[in-house]
Design a protein around this motif. Structure first.
Motif, PDB file in Angstrom:
ATOM      1  N   LEU A 234       0.635  -1.360  -0.106  1.00  0.00           N
ATOM      2  CA  LEU A 234       0.044   0.327  -0.065  1.00  0.00           C
ATOM      3  C   LEU A 234       0.835   1.226   0.098  1.00  0.00           C
ATOM      4  O   LEU A 234       0.139   2.012  -0.740  1.00  0.00           O
ATOM      5  CB  LEU A 234      -0.759  -0.173   1.384  1.00  0.00           C
ATOM      6  N   ASN A 235       1.948   1.967   0.938  1.00  0.00           N
ATOM      7  CA  ASN A 235       2.573   2.545   0.712  1.00  0.00           C
ATOM      8  C   ASN A 235       3.808   1.906  -0.291  1.00  0.00           C
ATOM      9  O   ASN A 235       3.484   3.565  -0.782  1.00  0.00           O
ATOM     10  CB  ASN A 235       3.619   2.125   2.139  1.00  0.00           C
ATOM     11  N   PHE A 236       3.908   1.786  -0.912  1.00  0.00           N
ATOM     12  CA  PHE A 236       4.746   1.264  -2.613  1.00  0.00           C
ATOM     13  C   PHE A 236       2.862   2.381  -3.087  1.00  0.00           C
ATOM     14  O   PHE A 236       4.250   3.342  -4.020  1.00  0.00           O
ATOM     15  CB  PHE A 236       4.748   0.600  -2.756  1.00  0.00           C
ATOM     16  N   MET A 335     -11.795  -5.168  -9.719  1.00  0.00           N
ATOM     17  CA  MET A 335     -12.657  -3.632  -9.868  1.00  0.00           C
ATOM     18  C   MET A 335     -12.833  -3.541 -10.914  1.00  0.00           C
ATOM     19  O   MET A 335     -12.056  -3.723 -11.472  1.00  0.00           O
ATOM     20  CB  MET A 335     -12.087  -2.976  -8.781  1.00  0.00           C
ATOM     21  N   ALA A 336     -13.746  -2.713 -11.572  1.00  0.00           N
ATOM     22  CA  ALA A 336     -14.104  -2.214 -12.679  1.00  0.00           C
ATOM     23  C   ALA A 336     -13.845  -1.103 -13.864  1.00  0.00           C
ATOM     24  O   ALA A 336     -13.603  -1.084 -14.349  1.00  0.00           O
ATOM     25  CB  ALA A 336     -15.685  -2.339 -12.957  1.00  0.00           C
ATOM     26  N   ALA A 337     -12.892  -0.356 -12.546  1.00  0.00           N
ATOM     27  CA  ALA A 337     -12.294   0.955 -12.745  1.00  0.00           C
ATOM     28  C   ALA A 337     -10.913   0.485 -11.987  1.00  0.00           C
ATOM     29  O   ALA A 337     -10.554   0.585 -11.115  1.00  0.00           O
ATOM     30  CB  ALA A 337     -13.754   1.750 -12.917  1.00  0.00           C
ATOM     31  N   PRO A 338     -10.122   2.114 -12.703  1.00  0.00           N
ATOM     32  CA  PRO A 338      -9.236   1.787 -11.848  1.00  0.00           C
ATOM     33  C   PRO A 338      -9.025   2.650 -10.458  1.00  0.00           C
ATOM     34  O   PRO A 338      -9.979   3.256 -10.563  1.00  0.00           O
ATOM     35  CB  PRO A 338      -8.471   2.523 -12.855  1.00  0.00           C
ATOM     36  N   CYS A 339      -8.518   2.336  -9.190  1.00  0.00           N
ATOM     37  CA  CYS A 339      -8.470   2.644  -8.264  1.00  0.00           C
ATOM     38  C   CYS A 339      -7.984   4.556  -8.441  1.00  0.00           C
ATOM     39  O   CYS A 339      -6.932   5.125  -8.571  1.00  0.00           O
ATOM     40  CB  CYS A 339      -7.229   2.372  -7.582  1.00  0.00           C
ATOM     41  N   PRO A 340      -9.065   5.139  -7.628  1.00  0.00           N
ATOM     42  CA  PRO A 340      -8.894   6.622  -8.274  1.00  0.00           C
ATOM     43  C   PRO A 340      -7.601   7.092  -7.003  1.00  0.00           C
ATOM     44  O   PRO A 340      -6.875   6.372  -6.511  1.00  0.00           O
ATOM     45  CB  PRO A 340     -10.386   7.208  -7.437  1.00  0.00           C
ATOM     46  N   HIS A 341      -7.574   8.419  -7.548  1.00  0.00           N
ATOM     47  CA  HIS A 341      -5.517   8.927  -7.474  1.00  0.00           C
ATOM     48  C   HIS A 341      -5.647   8.628  -6.505  1.00  0.00           C
ATOM     49  O   HIS A 341      -4.297   8.454  -5.709  1.00  0.00           O
ATOM     50  CB  HIS A 341      -5.583  10.041  -8.771  1.00  0.00           C
ATOM     51  N   LYS A 342      -6.446   9.700  -5.557  1.00  0.00           N
ATOM     52  CA  LYS A 342      -5.771   9.507  -4.352  1.00  0.00           C
ATOM     53  C   LYS A 342      -6.683   8.514  -3.247  1.00  0.00           C
ATOM     54  O   LYS A 342      -6.597   8.704  -1.878  1.00  0.00           O
ATOM     55  CB  LYS A 342      -6.837  11.458  -3.965  1.00  0.00           C
ATOM     56  N   GLU A 344      -6.986   4.612  -1.909  1.00  0.00           N
ATOM     57  CA  GLU A 344      -6.191   3.313  -1.523  1.00  0.00           C
ATOM     58  C   GLU A 344      -7.338   2.152  -1.946  1.00  0.00           C
ATOM     59  O   GLU A 344      -8.579   2.527  -0.968  1.00  0.00           O
ATOM     60  CB  GLU A 344      -5.404   3.323   0.231  1.00  0.00           C
ATOM     61  N   CYS A 345      -7.424   1.668  -2.438  1.00  0.00           N
ATOM     62  CA  CYS A 345      -7.826   0.138  -2.821  1.00  0.00           C
ATOM     63  C   CYS A 345      -7.417  -1.121  -2.500  1.00  0.00           C
ATOM     64  O   CYS A 345      -6.316  -1.330  -2.317  1.00  0.00           O
ATOM     65  CB  CYS A 345      -8.083   0.090  -4.103  1.00  0.00           C
ATOM     66  N   CYS A 346      -8.474  -1.603  -1.510  1.00  0.00           N
ATOM     67  CA  CYS A 346      -7.518  -2.754  -0.429  1.00  0.00           C
ATOM     68  C   CYS A 346      -8.599  -3.859  -0.183  1.00  0.00           C
ATOM     69  O   CYS A 346      -9.742  -3.476  -0.483  1.00  0.00           O
ATOM     70  CB  CYS A 346      -6.591  -2.288   0.214  1.00  0.00           C
ATOM     71  N   TYR A 347      -8.514  -4.930  -0.519  1.00  0.00           N
ATOM     72  CA  TYR A 347      -9.640  -6.189   0.362  1.00  0.00           C
ATOM     73  C   TYR A 347      -9.336  -6.307   1.036  1.00  0.00           C
ATOM     74  O   TYR A 347      -7.951  -6.763   2.048  1.00  0.00           O
ATOM     75  CB  TYR A 347      -9.406  -7.437  -0.456  1.00  0.00           C
ATOM     76  N   LEU A 354     -14.089  -5.024  -0.908  1.00  0.00           N
ATOM     77  CA  LEU A 354     -13.276  -4.517  -1.232  1.00  0.00           C
ATOM     78  C   LEU A 354     -13.379  -2.622  -1.044  1.00  0.00           C
ATOM     79  O   LEU A 354     -14.641  -2.469  -0.454  1.00  0.00           O
ATOM     80  CB  LEU A 354     -13.267  -4.064  -3.345  1.00  0.00           C
ATOM     81  N   LYS A 355     -12.316  -2.245  -0.422  1.00  0.00           N
ATOM     82  CA  LYS A 355     -12.548  -0.852   0.364  1.00  0.00           C
ATOM     83  C   LYS A 355     -12.208   0.031  -0.314  1.00  0.00           C
ATOM     84  O   LYS A 355     -10.711  -0.114  -0.600  1.00  0.00           O
ATOM     85  CB  LYS A 355     -11.719  -1.095   1.808  1.00  0.00           C
ATOM     86  N   ILE A 356     -12.119   1.112  -0.498  1.00  0.00           N
ATOM     87  CA  ILE A 356     -12.199   1.797  -1.323  1.00  0.00           C
ATOM     88  C   ILE A 356     -12.097   3.448  -0.105  1.00  0.00           C
ATOM     89  O   ILE A 356     -13.105   4.236   0.504  1.00  0.00           O
ATOM     90  CB  ILE A 356     -12.315   2.976  -2.829  1.00  0.00           C
ATOM     91  N   ASP A 357     -10.879   4.111   0.109  1.00  0.00           N
ATOM     92  CA  ASP A 357     -10.586   4.392   0.817  1.00  0.00           C
ATOM     93  C   ASP A 357      -9.734   6.016   0.436  1.00  0.00           C
ATOM     94  O   ASP A 357      -8.961   5.729  -0.096  1.00  0.00           O
ATOM     95  CB  ASP A 357      -9.556   4.454   1.960  1.00  0.00           C
ATOM     96  N   CYS A 358     -11.433   7.280   1.244  1.00  0.00           N
ATOM     97  CA  CYS A 358     -10.650   8.514   0.388  1.00  0.00           C
ATOM     98  C   CYS A 358     -10.441   9.522   0.870  1.00  0.00           C
ATOM     99  O   CYS A 358     -11.232  10.696   0.892  1.00  0.00           O
ATOM    100  CB  CYS A 358     -11.257   8.301  -0.901  1.00  0.00           C
TER     101      CYS A 358
END
Length: 785
Positions: A234-236, A335-342, A344-347, A354-358
């Motif tokens: 995630l950090n990478f 995931m149907a689309a790329p992970c948004p730029h800002k 973090e996407c993880c399971y 799928l958790k999308i953390d913005c």
């Protein structure tokens, strides 16, 4: 002897021996330009020291002569004779033709090798060949190696034992079938690695640590499986997202032509910081976004200006996806689309959600997480259940097109939302999506009625805060309703109780000006409601309620008519029976006693007439019922002899055999069908006639006598009649059916017993137009289907 470079221009060299050059033990570079040279034997003494040789002469140079020049790296000539053992680079202008590496290997078969002088790099191009593995690689005598192995069928990188592989400095293995990266399969000194569009799903910590040292790393198109507790990966990825990479040659055209939608002042401001902070790596320009933002914020004191920078940078990233071919996108498995730029996407390891953390990322626009027909998507994925965390941002608008069908949880707390579209709310409710909405500056306008309803039901504290912000006291708003303001024409305090299942109108404060009670279960206005409406200026909506419009409710109906000016939709209100309330007439709903007794008398007379009609015409009516299958429980008769073999025995004389055919046709072949018994078919030869007659009568439910003049004159006919009469006299049902034909004038030829029967019993006349219906009705009713 310290001479390192020597150049001859415009000389005619003949009979030059090796002696003058023997002392040049440190000579590295020698150039002969526009010279005439007979032979090159004089260079023999420079075999160990000479590294760079330019022979700009007309002579054709045989490279075989230079195979023993162990230090020779570059050789520039006009014309030459190749030699397979020659390891130095044969150059023309900026490019050099590569023949053989110092490890003895030539350029791999099918691949193309070209040495770039300016980059001091051997470019080995093995792309688009369908190769399954990387072949042994030649090592140039000087400089680095770039291997382009894109768009092949490579499933695993080679080990360091592969000749020439460990010295590769730039490696492109994009669009292959790689499933993992191992530290033991990566050259130690890489400064460029492209693994885009492979099948890699994860990386070990040692690989991540190594890749942090690689300036250019491309990974778009892999379907990563990242768990929320995998902090190194995630950090990478967070580190990679901070790096804005673009081709150096494309940066200026991009700012001049592709990003012109940004305000000119900000675009100029951004360009200056790009130039100040950008770092050139090979042909690329790299900018760390975190350092870029810090630099742009420096010396800025206006909060709005600072926040606008975040807004413009978000727009910049949305634009760069399409105009910058070097923009990296991060795809997550299923995931149907790329992970948004800002974000973090993880399971989650436990639930596989799928958790999308913005959270708290200065996000202004709802993240683009719905699948699009983008050229950047390699394939469409099946999506997993999704949680979307967007709290503490600046989102102000959401449409239904932004919501993915896989969404199960949505956190919108502490954003800048003032309302939500009804379609969005309906979608969230229909799909049982758990939603958090508190901390937003919700509007109290009645257009936000659906949002206020959800806040009332699921976040009552937020609902109270919203009402308080709009100067609406909880005591003025009934608990079962939603309160809102309408300021389109003049300030109005509206109590919206639509679809709440109310049985009566709630109590209202004096501030209320509009009440919407549509789509409830109201049947009437109580006395308390009527008093409340009479004593104030109040507008009501009462449509779609089951209003009772009986005689007992006429007073309440008249009241509603008297205050119809206060009921906005009065002309459309309908009673529970579907009749419009405005058309209800008291004289019709509540008739006088005279009309009541008159209607009762008319009904009584009609009943008596109907009963007399049924009694007088009972038989024809029952026959008609039976014929048409109506009221069969009334028309059909109960049969007591269901176990008999035949439905009817036909008694007739042999002179009337011609009459038999129509009975067989109508009764045995018609509908319903009956089984007949008659002597021509069913009696056995040699049997006693009286016994046959008695047995046939015994085995049949009915006896049909064809009473003709011939029958009455026949001894056997009269015998059949008498036996049938005696056999049926003891039955509870009428089994004997006499069919009287027109040629019978009287019954004088019969004996007294038979004449008496014919005189006191009914029979069927064959000439009657309804003969067959009457006959079928007289037959056994068990045959009816």
């Amino acid at each position: 002897s310290h001479l390192r470079s020597l150049t001859f221009i415009g000389f005619q060299i003949e009979n030059l021996s090796t002696k003058p050059f023997a002392q040049f033990i440190n000579l590295k570079r020698m150039v002969l330009t526009n010279c005439t040279v007979r032979n090159l034997t004089f260079l023999r003494t420079l075999q160990k020291s000479l590294e760079h040789l330019e022979l700009d002469i007309d002579n054709e140079v045989d490279l075989k002569y230079f195979t023993n020049f162990s230090s020779l790296k570059f050789m520039k000539v006009r014309n030459y004779i190749p030699n397979k053992n020659f390891t130095a680079l044969i150059c023309t202008h900026k490019n050099c033709n590569f023949i053989r590496g110092i490890n003895g290997l030539e350029c791999p078969k099918l691949c193309q090798c070209l040495y770039i002088i300016d980059d001091l790099e051997l470019n080995i191009d093995c792309s688009n060949l369908g190769l399954l593995q990387i072949p042994p690689l030649p090592i140039p005598i000087y400089g680095d190696v770039k291997l382009n192995f894109s768009n092949n069928s490579l499933s695993q990188l080679p080990t360091m034992t592969l000749p020439g592989y460990k010295l590769v400095k730039r490696l492109d293995v994009s669009r292959n079938r790689l499933t993992n990266l191992s530290i033991n399969h990566l050259p130690a000194k890489l400064d460029y690695l492209d693994v885009s569009f492979n099948e890699i799903i994860n990386m070990g910590n040692d690989v991540i640590k190594y890749l942090r040292t690689v300036p250019i790393f491309k990974q778009t198109g892999n379907q990563w499986t990242i768990h929320c507790d995998d902090k190194p990966l995630l950090n990478f990825f967070r580190h990679l997202k901070l790096i804005i990479r673009m081709k150096s040659a494309e940066m200026k055209p991009m700012f001049l032509h592709s990003l012109t939608e940004l305000p000119k002042g900000f675009l100029k401001f951004l360009g200056k910081h790009f130039i100040w902070l950008g770092v050139r790596k090979q042909e690329y320009y790299l900018i760390n976004e975190e350092q870029l933002l810090q630099s742009m914020h420096r010396k800025l004191n206006n909060l709005n200006t600072i926040m606008s920078i975040y807004k413009y940078m978000e727009w910049l990233h949305r634009k760069l996806i399409f105009v910058n071919r070097e923009y990296d996108l991060f795809y997550i498995r299923q995931m149907a689309a790329p992970c948004p730029h800002k974000c973090e996407c993880c399971y989650s390891r436990d639930s596989l959600i799928l958790k999308i953390d913005c959270r708290n990322k200065f996000v202004y626009n709802f993240p683009d997480i719905v699948a699009r027909n983008s050229r950047l998507m390699r394939k469409q994925n099946m999506s997993s259940p999704m949680e979307l965390h967007l709290s503490k941002n600046n989102i102000s608008n959401i449409t239904i097109a932004m919501l993915p069908k896989e969404l199960r949880f949505l956190d919108l707390r502490f954003n800048n939302l003032v309302t939500l579209d009804d379609k969005v709310l309906s979608y969230l409710k229909k799909n049982s999506i758990k939603t958090k909405l508190s901390g937003n500056p919700w509007n109290c306008d009645c257009k936000s009625r659906s949002v206020l309803s959800i806040l009332r039901d699921h976040e009552p504290l937020e609902y109270d805060v919203t009402l308080k912000r709009c100067n609406i006291s909880p005591t003025d708003c009934p608990d079962v309703c939603v309160c809102c303001l309408d300021n389109l024409t003049w300030p109005s305090f509206i109590v919206d109780c639509r679809g709440e299942g109310l049985l009566q109108m709630p109590s209202l404060s004096s501030r209320v000006t509009y009440v919407d009670l549509r789509n409830n279960n109201l049947t009437a206005l109580s006395q308390k409601n009527r008093s409340s409406i009479e004593n104030r200026s109040l507008k009501l909506h009462l449509l779609d309620n089951p209003w009772s419009c009986s005689c007992n409710d006429i007073e309440k109906i008249n009241f509603m008519k008297s205050v119809s000016s206060s009921i906005v939709d009065f002309t459309e209100i309908k009673c529970s029976n579907g009749e419009k309330l405005v058309s209800i007439n008291q004289h019709i709903v509540c008739p006088s006693d005279l009309f009541y007794y008159l209607a009762l008398a008319i009904s009584l007379v009609a009943t008596i007439i109907a009963l007399n009609f049924l009694i007088w015409f009972r038989q024809p009516v029952l026959v008609w019922f039976y014929e048409h299958g109506v009221c069969l429980s009334l028309a059909a008769k109960r049969e007591l002899d269901k176990d008999k073999r035949f439905d009817a025995f036909l008694a007739f004389t042999h002179k009337d055999e011609a009459l038999l055919e129509e009975f067989v046709d109508r009764l045995e072949r018609g509908r319903p069908r009956f089984q007949l018994c008659f002597y021509l078919r069913d009696w056995l030869a040699g049997e006693s006639i009286p016994d046959c007659i008695g047995q046939s009568i015994k085995d049949s439910r009915r006896i049909i006598v064809l009473m003709t003049e011939n029958f009455m004159n026949s001894t056997w006919g009269r015998l059949e009649f008498r036996l049938a009469l005696h056999a049926t006299s003891r039955d509870r049902c009428k089994r004997l059916i006499v069919v009287l034909y027109p040629n019978v004038k009287n019954f004088d030829s019969l004996d007294s017993e038979l004449r008496t029967y014919m005189a006191f019993n009914t029979y069927l006349e064959r000439s009657h137009p309804n003969f067959w219906n009457k006959l079928i009705y007289s037959m056994p009713h068990t045959k009816l289907r």
